[in-house]
Write a protein that holds these residues in place. Structure first.
Motif, PDB file in Angstrom:
ATOM      1  N   SER A  25       0.827  -1.208   0.000  1.00  0.00           N
ATOM      2  CA  SER A  25       0.000   0.000   0.000  1.00  0.00           C
ATOM      3  C   SER A  25       0.866   1.266   0.000  1.00  0.00           C
ATOM      4  CB  SER A  25      -0.944   0.006   1.199  1.00  0.00           C
ATOM      5  OG  SER A  25      -0.216  -0.012   2.400  1.00  0.00           O
ATOM      6  N   GLU A  26       2.012   1.243   0.707  1.00  0.00           N
ATOM      7  CA  GLU A  26       2.920   2.397   0.689  1.00  0.00           C
ATOM      8  C   GLU A  26       3.497   2.608  -0.709  1.00  0.00           C
ATOM      9  OE1 GLU A  26       5.662   1.157   3.700  1.00  0.00           O
ATOM     10  OE2 GLU A  26       4.737   2.442   5.208  1.00  0.00           O
ATOM     11  N   ARG A  27       3.875   1.502  -1.373  1.00  0.00           N
ATOM     12  CA  ARG A  27       4.408   1.628  -2.739  1.00  0.00           C
ATOM     13  C   ARG A  27       3.336   2.150  -3.683  1.00  0.00           C
ATOM     14  NH1 ARG A  27       6.954  -3.708  -1.749  1.00  0.00           N
ATOM     15  NH2 ARG A  27       5.103  -4.533  -2.733  1.00  0.00           N
ATOM     16  N   ALA A  28       2.099   1.657  -3.546  1.00  0.00           N
ATOM     17  CA  ALA A  28       1.008   2.117  -4.408  1.00  0.00           C
ATOM     18  C   ALA A  28       0.716   3.595  -4.175  1.00  0.00           C
ATOM     19  CB  ALA A  28      -0.247   1.285  -4.156  1.00  0.00           C
ATOM     20  N   PHE A  29       0.734   4.026  -2.925  1.00  0.00           N
ATOM     21  CA  PHE A  29       0.503   5.435  -2.612  1.00  0.00           C
ATOM     22  C   PHE A  29       1.583   6.319  -3.231  1.00  0.00           C
ATOM     23  CE2 PHE A  29       1.051   9.164   0.115  1.00  0.00           C
ATOM     24  CZ  PHE A  29      -0.219   9.707   0.024  1.00  0.00           C
ATOM     25  N   ASP A  30       2.841   5.906  -3.131  1.00  0.00           N
ATOM     26  CA  ASP A  30       3.937   6.678  -3.723  1.00  0.00           C
ATOM     27  C   ASP A  30       3.826   6.711  -5.244  1.00  0.00           C
ATOM     28  OD1 ASP A  30       4.963   7.283  -1.275  1.00  0.00           O
ATOM     29  OD2 ASP A  30       6.531   5.738  -1.329  1.00  0.00           O
ATOM     30  N   GLU A  31       3.421   5.592  -5.831  1.00  0.00           N
ATOM     31  CA  GLU A  31       3.248   5.541  -7.293  1.00  0.00           C
ATOM     32  C   GLU A  31       2.134   6.493  -7.739  1.00  0.00           C
ATOM     33  OE1 GLU A  31       4.183   4.456 -11.093  1.00  0.00           O
ATOM     34  OE2 GLU A  31       5.222   3.805  -9.276  1.00  0.00           O
ATOM     35  N   GLN A  32       1.011   6.515  -6.994  1.00  0.00           N
ATOM     36  CA  GLN A  32      -0.081   7.436  -7.315  1.00  0.00           C
ATOM     37  C   GLN A  32       0.355   8.887  -7.181  1.00  0.00           C
ATOM     38  OE1 GLN A  32      -3.244   6.331  -4.689  1.00  0.00           O
ATOM     39  NE2 GLN A  32      -3.945   4.618  -5.985  1.00  0.00           N
ATOM     40  N   ALA A  33       1.118   9.197  -6.148  1.00  0.00           N
ATOM     41  CA  ALA A  33       1.596  10.567  -5.954  1.00  0.00           C
ATOM     42  C   ALA A  33       2.535  10.973  -7.088  1.00  0.00           C
ATOM     43  CB  ALA A  33       2.302  10.688  -4.612  1.00  0.00           C
ATOM     44  N   LYS A  34       3.383  10.045  -7.526  1.00  0.00           N
ATOM     45  CA  LYS A  34       4.300  10.337  -8.626  1.00  0.00           C
ATOM     46  C   LYS A  34       3.517  10.549  -9.923  1.00  0.00           C
ATOM     47  CE  LYS A  34       6.940   7.210 -10.510  1.00  0.00           C
ATOM     48  NZ  LYS A  34       7.921   6.155 -10.705  1.00  0.00           N
ATOM     49  N   ASP A  35       2.516   9.699 -10.173  1.00  0.00           N
ATOM     50  CA  ASP A  35       1.687   9.860 -11.375  1.00  0.00           C
ATOM     51  C   ASP A  35       0.922  11.178 -11.336  1.00  0.00           C
ATOM     52  OD1 ASP A  35       2.536   7.438 -12.335  1.00  0.00           O
ATOM     53  OD2 ASP A  35       0.751   6.336 -11.650  1.00  0.00           O
ATOM     54  N   ARG A  36       0.394  11.515 -10.175  1.00  0.00           N
ATOM     55  CA  ARG A  36      -0.340  12.767 -10.017  1.00  0.00           C
ATOM     56  C   ARG A  36       0.567  13.970 -10.302  1.00  0.00           C
ATOM     57  NH1 ARG A  36      -1.823  12.512  -4.641  1.00  0.00           N
ATOM     58  NH2 ARG A  36      -2.932  10.622  -5.174  1.00  0.00           N
ATOM     59  N   ALA A  37       1.789  13.928  -9.811  1.00  0.00           N
ATOM     60  CA  ALA A  37       2.733  15.027 -10.016  1.00  0.00           C
ATOM     61  C   ALA A  37       3.126  15.142 -11.487  1.00  0.00           C
ATOM     62  CB  ALA A  37       3.966  14.825  -9.152  1.00  0.00           C
TER      63      ALA A  37
END
Length: 95
Positions: A68-80
């Motif tokens: 879940s931490e990796r998925a959250f970081d991936e979403q934040a990177k995609d959002r940015a």
């Protein structure tokens, strides 16, 4: 002149180093007296073990994350990156 140089060496040795740079093995090496025999191979191995332990801690912090931490970081990177794409200028020729 030799006495002055010896005094300067003593003053340099007496300075306190920041706690991040003083490892337990280097502290042990500094405390070794003049007449003590020091096995440098053992000191080198101890220092390498400490360095590998530090590297292992860094790797645990870097790679030891939950899914879940990796998925959250991936979403934040995609959002940015998506936000950056929205703010880019058009790719038209300026001529």
């Amino acid at each position: 002149m030799g006495i002055l140089n010896d005094h300067r060496v003593c003053l340099r040795a007496a300075r306190l180093l920041p706690p991040a740079t003083v490892t337990p093995s280097s502290r042990w090496m500094m405390e070794a007296g003049m007449g003590e025999i020091v096995n440098l191979k053992r000191f080198k191995k101890r220092n390498e073990r400490e360095q590998s332990a530090k590297q292992a801690d860094a790797n645990r912090a870097r790679f030891g994350r939950t899914k879940s931490e990796r998925a959250f970081d991936e979403q934040a990177k995609d959002r940015a990156s998506h936000l950056l794409e929205q703010h880019k200028l058009d790719d038209g020729d300026a001529s």
